[in-house]
Design a protein around this motif. Structure first.
Motif, PDB file in Angstrom:
ATOM      1  N   ASN A 232       1.545   5.227   6.138  1.00  0.00           N
ATOM      2  CA  ASN A 232       2.450   4.122   4.632  1.00  0.00           C
ATOM      3  C   ASN A 232       3.272   3.174   5.017  1.00  0.00           C
ATOM      4  OD1 ASN A 232      -0.219   5.443   4.468  1.00  0.00           O
ATOM      5  ND2 ASN A 232       0.539   6.411   2.876  1.00  0.00           N
TER       6      ASN A 232
ATOM      7  N   SER B 297       1.120   0.866  -8.431  1.00  0.00           N
ATOM      8  CA  SER B 297       0.457   0.067  -7.253  1.00  0.00           C
ATOM      9  C   SER B 297       1.238  -0.028  -6.103  1.00  0.00           C
ATOM     10  CB  SER B 297      -0.649  -0.182  -7.436  1.00  0.00           C
ATOM     11  OG  SER B 297      -1.323  -0.380  -5.941  1.00  0.00           O
ATOM     12  N   VAL B 298       1.097   1.370  -5.383  1.00  0.00           N
ATOM     13  CA  VAL B 298       2.468   1.067  -4.004  1.00  0.00           C
ATOM     14  C   VAL B 298       1.309  -0.114  -3.002  1.00  0.00           C
ATOM     15  CG1 VAL B 298       2.166   2.145  -1.934  1.00  0.00           C
ATOM     16  CG2 VAL B 298       2.589   3.405  -3.544  1.00  0.00           C
ATOM     17  N   GLY B 299      -0.203  -0.496  -3.004  1.00  0.00           N
ATOM     18  CA  GLY B 299      -1.071  -0.845  -2.360  1.00  0.00           C
ATOM     19  C   GLY B 299      -0.666  -2.292  -3.039  1.00  0.00           C
TER      20      GLY B 299
ATOM     21  N   ASP C 137       1.187  13.270  -2.475  1.00  0.00           N
ATOM     22  CA  ASP C 137       0.517  13.655  -1.091  1.00  0.00           C
ATOM     23  C   ASP C 137       1.281  14.335  -0.332  1.00  0.00           C
ATOM     24  OD1 ASP C 137      -1.483  10.445  -0.659  1.00  0.00           O
ATOM     25  OD2 ASP C 137       0.344   9.413   0.208  1.00  0.00           O
TER      26      ASP C 137
ATOM     27  N   ARG D  49     -11.741   3.130  -6.053  1.00  0.00           N
ATOM     28  CA  ARG D  49     -10.206   3.366  -5.820  1.00  0.00           C
ATOM     29  C   ARG D  49     -10.315   1.512  -5.666  1.00  0.00           C
ATOM     30  NH1 ARG D  49      -7.812   6.216  -1.098  1.00  0.00           N
ATOM     31  NH2 ARG D  49      -5.661   5.775  -1.219  1.00  0.00           N
TER      32      ARG D  49
ATOM     33  N   VAL E 232      -1.787  11.255 -10.300  1.00  0.00           N
ATOM     34  CA  VAL E 232      -1.452   9.572 -10.328  1.00  0.00           C
ATOM     35  C   VAL E 232      -3.406   9.722  -9.667  1.00  0.00           C
ATOM     36  CG1 VAL E 232      -1.233   7.933  -7.058  1.00  0.00           C
ATOM     37  CG2 VAL E 232       0.868   9.761  -8.500  1.00  0.00           C
TER      38      VAL E 232
ATOM     39  N   TYR F 214      -7.009  -3.458   3.610  1.00  0.00           N
ATOM     40  CA  TYR F 214      -6.174  -4.168   2.144  1.00  0.00           C
ATOM     41  C   TYR F 214      -5.330  -5.227   2.249  1.00  0.00           C
ATOM     42  CZ  TYR F 214      -4.101  -0.115  -0.400  1.00  0.00           C
ATOM     43  OH  TYR F 214      -3.587   0.814  -0.634  1.00  0.00           O
TER      44      TYR F 214
ATOM     45  N   ILE G 198      -8.739  -1.996  -6.757  1.00  0.00           N
ATOM     46  CA  ILE G 198      -8.046  -3.130  -6.496  1.00  0.00           C
ATOM     47  C   ILE G 198      -7.744  -4.704  -7.113  1.00  0.00           C
ATOM     48  CG2 ILE G 198      -8.228  -2.876  -3.617  1.00  0.00           C
ATOM     49  CD1 ILE G 198     -10.230  -5.309  -3.891  1.00  0.00           C
ATOM     50  N   ASP G 199      -8.145  -4.098  -8.429  1.00  0.00           N
ATOM     51  CA  ASP G 199      -7.951  -5.327  -9.462  1.00  0.00           C
ATOM     52  C   ASP G 199      -6.574  -6.316  -9.753  1.00  0.00           C
ATOM     53  OD1 ASP G 199      -7.106  -2.108 -10.504  1.00  0.00           O
ATOM     54  OD2 ASP G 199      -6.769  -3.246 -12.235  1.00  0.00           O
ATOM     55  N   GLN G 200      -5.375  -4.952  -9.346  1.00  0.00           N
ATOM     56  CA  GLN G 200      -4.061  -5.129  -9.499  1.00  0.00           C
ATOM     57  C   GLN G 200      -3.507  -6.729  -8.424  1.00  0.00           C
ATOM     58  OE1 GLN G 200      -2.201  -4.968 -12.459  1.00  0.00           O
ATOM     59  NE2 GLN G 200      -4.241  -4.076 -12.743  1.00  0.00           N
TER      60      GLN G 200
ATOM     61  N   ARG H  64      -4.861  14.816   3.487  1.00  0.00           N
ATOM     62  CA  ARG H  64      -3.901  15.576   3.360  1.00  0.00           C
ATOM     63  C   ARG H  64      -4.308  17.209   2.982  1.00  0.00           C
ATOM     64  NH1 ARG H  64       0.309  12.876   5.593  1.00  0.00           N
ATOM     65  NH2 ARG H  64       0.146  10.411   4.113  1.00  0.00           N
TER      66      ARG H  64
END
Ligand code: EPU
Length: 434
Positions: free
Chosen positions: A24, A167-169, A310, A124, A332, A97, A126-128, A376
């Motif tokens: 990641n 959010s990580v992404g 994960d 999933r 999560v 992304y 992606i609004d943030q 996973r």
């Protein structure tokens, strides 16, 4: 060719094992190279199919990529000739992304397909990410499955952004967008995972000014240019955790090398509660010793430094034979229990209600033909197979190979009886990604 893993379970695991670079982090750092005008030497890149896919996307956009050795590459994005990424490849990988943030940051525009993603219960979002790009002056729209983003005046402007969810992404994507923006960006309620710090360190080593990564507030002072350099990706926390779980369940003694023990605390402490011995050794190794007889545990997954989502399926796999009743709460994702039916085929007793799974320990699992449905989950099924009595056949291994370098070879060096063989079955080449 589609393969399956054939595992004859019930052997303890012994020996030493080298952990690869973090997936990641790699899937963010490779797109981050787009921001750099010059050559980046990136070391400790894991050999996994997600990385191969991202490199193909960059190559098609005009990047020059040279293999230095198995895990080191020189990536030069000086000659990128398009801000439009290959849609066919993009939709197969979630981390695509990051190309939006990187392209917007460098060129002020991006056109990429909506990222795919493992089905963890609905969309999933992606609004943030979009909220942050918009705050930085981009016009972002979605049409025909494409995300089209355009910065006002051709360059993003620094902004204060508060993430509504950790959010990580979004944290990484907004960092990528902000490093070349005009002025300062502040990301509040940022995620704190080790790979976020790694991406920030990569960017800083190329000339960016990112401070506070690893805390809840990240400040990025925009600079005019990033130039080349050399960077080594951190070891994979989740790959290491996966092998620790395998040894805990199967029993044995293994020295897990090339890790950052601090990143593994959230996992090793849970294993200790379950009756497993672990200890950090000489700075970058963890020794694990287990009889295979485990105690029950309660686990709640949370953003770092909480227990990682994960690792949830892998721990569930070994709790199936722990003494007593275990409770897992997924904090999560809405639904990350699609592997439960497969473990049930092996004799596990698991009840799922929404985000909670109750696992009643049974004396042992028995081998069965089972199918991985995501990365996973696939790793969890391999662990179950290694621990079970009899023969387990795991299909759907392409999901596993997206994120685990040479999992079969690594388990075999520890004494597991596992082979990758042609399955003879056609698998749909769908768009699911991690
Ligand atoms: N979320 C939103 N809006 C957004 C972004 C996220 O509501 O704009 C929600 C998600 O629906 C989820 C939560 O926030 O409920 C956390 O999502 P996050 O954005 O942190 O996840 P991600 O960036 O899509 C990465 C990893 C996942 C890992 C999660 C959580 C990559 C490529 N993927 O996903 O890794 O589960 O962070 O730690 O880095 C895996 O490696 O197997 C994997 C799935």
């Amino acid at each position: 060719m589609n393969n399956k893993y054939v595992i004859r379970g019930g052997h303890g695991l012994y020996g030493e094992l080298e952990i690869s670079g973090a997936k990641n982090a790699a899937v963010a750092i490779i797109p981050a190279a787009l921001l750099v005008r010059g050559s980046c030497r990136i070391e400790n890149i894991p050999q996994i199919s997600d990385v191969t896919m991202l490199l193909s996307i960059l190559r098609q956009m005009g990047a020059k990529i040279q293999m230095v050795n198995r895990h080191t590459m020189d990536i030069d994005c000086s000659g990128i000739h398009t801000t439009c990424a290959n849609f066919e490849l993009m939709r197969r990988i979630r981390a695509s992304y990051y190309l939006i943030g990187a392209l917007l940051g460098r060129f002020g525009e991006a056109e990429v397909s909506m990222p795919g993603g493992c089905d963890f219960g609905g969309v999933r979002p992606i609004d943030q990410h979009v909220k942050g790009f918009t705050a930085m002056g981009a016009d972002v729209g979605v049409k025909n499955g494409l995300v089209c983003a355009q910065a006002a005046g051709g360059r993003l402007t620094g902004a204060n952004i508060y993430l509504d969810v950790v959010s990580v992404g979004a944290t990484i994507n907004l960092m990528l967008a902000a490093v070349l923006a005009k002025g300062t960006t502040v990301i509040e309620n940022a995620a704190r995972e080790p790979h976020i710090v790694d991406v920030a360190n990569f960017l800083n080593s190329m000339g960016a000014d990112v401070r506070g990564a690893g805390t809840g507030v990240i400040k990025i002072h925009g600079v005019d240019k990033l130039s080349g350099g050399c960077y080594s990706i951190i070891p994979d926390q989740i790959e290491a955790g996966t092998y620790l779980a395998a040894v805990a369940g199967a029993g044995g003694e293994v020295l897990v090398k090339n890790v950052i023990p601090k990143h593994l605390d959230c996992i090793t402490r849970k294993l200790t509660e379950m009756g497993v011995y672990t200890s950090a050794v000489s700075g970058d190794c963890v020794l694990i010793r287990s009889t295979g007889a485990l105690r029950r545990a309660s686990i709640k997954t949370q953003p770092y430094p909480g227990f990682p989502t994960d690792m949830q399926p892998q721990l569930a796999a070994i709790l199936t034979t722990a003494a007593g009743t275990s409770v897992i709460t997924e904090g999560v994702w809405d639904n990350r229990y699609k592997y439960v039916d497969e473990l049930t085929k092996m004799g596990a007793k698991i009840q799922v209600d929404g985000r909670v799974a109750i696992i009643e320990g049974v004396p042992y699992l028995t081998g069965a033909p089972i199918k991985a449905c995501d990365l996973r989950a696939g790793a969890a099924l391999v662990i179950a197979g290694v621990c079970a009595r009899g023969i387990t056949e795991v299909s759907g291994v392409r999901y596993i190979e997206r994120g685990y370098e040479n999992i079969v070879g690594k388990l075999r060096t520890l004494g597991a009886d596992i082979l990758s063989v042609a399955s003879g079955e056609e698998e749909a080449d769908d768009a699911e990604a991690i």
